[in-house]
Design an enzyme around this catalytic site. Structure first.
Site, PDB file in Angstrom:
ATOM      1  N   CYS A 240      -0.376   4.109   2.222  1.00 37.56           N
ATOM      2  CA  CYS A 240      -0.212   3.827   3.645  1.00 37.56           C
ATOM      3  C   CYS A 240       1.224   4.063   4.094  1.00 37.56           C
ATOM      4  O   CYS A 240       1.472   4.630   5.168  1.00 37.56           O
ATOM      5  CB  CYS A 240      -0.583   2.378   3.958  1.00 37.56           C
ATOM      6  N   ASP A 241       2.185   3.619   3.284  1.00 37.40           N
ATOM      7  CA  ASP A 241       3.560   3.531   3.749  1.00 37.40           C
ATOM      8  C   ASP A 241       4.561   4.391   2.997  1.00 37.40           C
ATOM      9  O   ASP A 241       5.736   4.444   3.375  1.00 37.40           O
ATOM     10  CB  ASP A 241       4.022   2.069   3.669  1.00 37.40           C
TER      11      ASP A 241
ATOM     12  N   CYS B  60       0.836  -1.205   0.000  1.00 35.52           N
ATOM     13  CA  CYS B  60       0.000   0.000   0.000  1.00 35.52           C
ATOM     14  C   CYS B  60       0.867   1.250   0.000  1.00 35.52           C
ATOM     15  O   CYS B  60       1.435   1.628   1.044  1.00 35.52           O
ATOM     16  CB  CYS B  60      -0.928  -0.008   1.224  1.00 35.52           C
TER      17      CYS B  60
END
Length: 316
Positions: free
Chosen positions: A138-139, A135
């Protein structure tokens, strides 16, 4: 003896747990069925910095644990087990669950999520959260100024590669074919990005890691058969997701890739009394906050359905 419930929630990611909180607070006594990965994909995430209310961030497992405790505080009941068979032909709906036999419910909320596809190569799963991710949104922030490899050749891979150039010093796309599956507009956008380099016709063989996490990706040149090590600080696997809908036996309407279709603006499926929320019906955003919001929608839709059918509080 068959146990009956007002609502059974299948799945415990942000969507299922939010639905459980709302229904439990409404005295609906929901039963929440946990699968083999309680808490969903966030339990494999280290620090979550984009969930509102946590200015210093929070660990993914801790966030899921807190949401579960909140649901339990209001009376939600949790059980672990596989759903092996479903009968959604009439209410009460029937679920066959390993270890519990048949359960019945007037309503069902499906929040089983979508599982990221992995390559299955050595070092990949071992380093999830230590440099391996599925992701970018997300990261990506954690890789500011670092080298990143994106594996994949479809639209999602191109989108993630472009997004990651906001943070990384270099993004390298690795694809096992010499051509990309992505749409022309997505390919053109990625190829025009000066931060993106290309390693096509390369098959990933192994994720290499050291003491602090990922240090490289070993790939095989499909033309020569030779292996080479690409240095990197992070590997983003972008080869798609698989919605967890197989256990439904085709009773719920899905799109061609298996994602549950809901009535626009609601969580309603094609079967009255069955609702869906979270990644199992969302192939676009796939974020914890959007999953939680759809879980709230499912709980409210479910509560209104029960009230309209005068079934609320009829069961345990």
């Amino acid at each position: 003896m068959t146990t009956k419930y007002n609502t059974i929630i299948v799945g415990t990611g942000p969507a299922g747990l939010t639905a459980a909180i709302y229904l439990a607070r409404a005295n609906m006594n929901p039963l929440v069925l946990e699968g083999p990965e309680p808490g969903g994909q966030l339990t494999t995430t280290t620090e979550v910095e984009n969930f509102p209310g946590f200015p210093d961030g929070i660990m993914g497992p801790e966030l899921m644990s807190n949401m579960r405790k909140q649901a339990e505080r209001f009376g939600a009941v949790f059980k672990s087990g596989w759903v092996t068979r479903t009968d959604l032909s009439q209410r009460p709906f029937k679920l066959e669950v390993d270890g519990f036999g048949e359960l019945q419910a007037e309503t069902i909320i499906l929040s089983t999520g979508a599982s990221a596809k992995y390559l299955g190569i050595p070092g990949e799963r071992d380093n999830v959260g230590r440099g391996v991710s599925t992701c970018a949104t997300c990261d990506g922030f954690f890789f500011r100024g670092k080298k990143i490899i994106v594996i994949g050749g479809g639209d999602s891979a191109m989108e993630e590669a472009n997004f990651l150039t906001r943070f990384a010093s270099e993004v390298r796309v690795v694809n096992r074919r010499d051509e990309l599956r992505a749409s022309k507009i997505m390919q053109d956008r990625a190829r025009a990005n000066e931060k993106i380099t290309w390693s096509l016709n390369r098959t990933p063989v192994e994720v290499v890691a050291g003491g602090l996490g990922v240090t490289g990706l070993k790939v095989r040149n499909n033309e020569t058969g030779e292996e080479e090590l690409l240095e990197t600080d992070g590997v983003f696997v972008a080869i798609g997701h698989t919605p967890n809908t197989g256990f439904l036996g085709g009773q719920i309407e899905t799109d061609e890739t298996g994602y549950i279709i809901v009535k626009p603006g609601t969580s309603e499926t094609n079967i009255p009394g069955v609702f869906a929320c979270g990644d199992v019906q969302d192939n676009k955003y796939r974020q914890a906050i959007t999953a939680a919001g759809s879980g709230c929608m499912a709980a409210l839709d479910c509560e209104r359905f029960l009230e309209a059918h005068e079934a609320a509080h009829a069961f345990v």
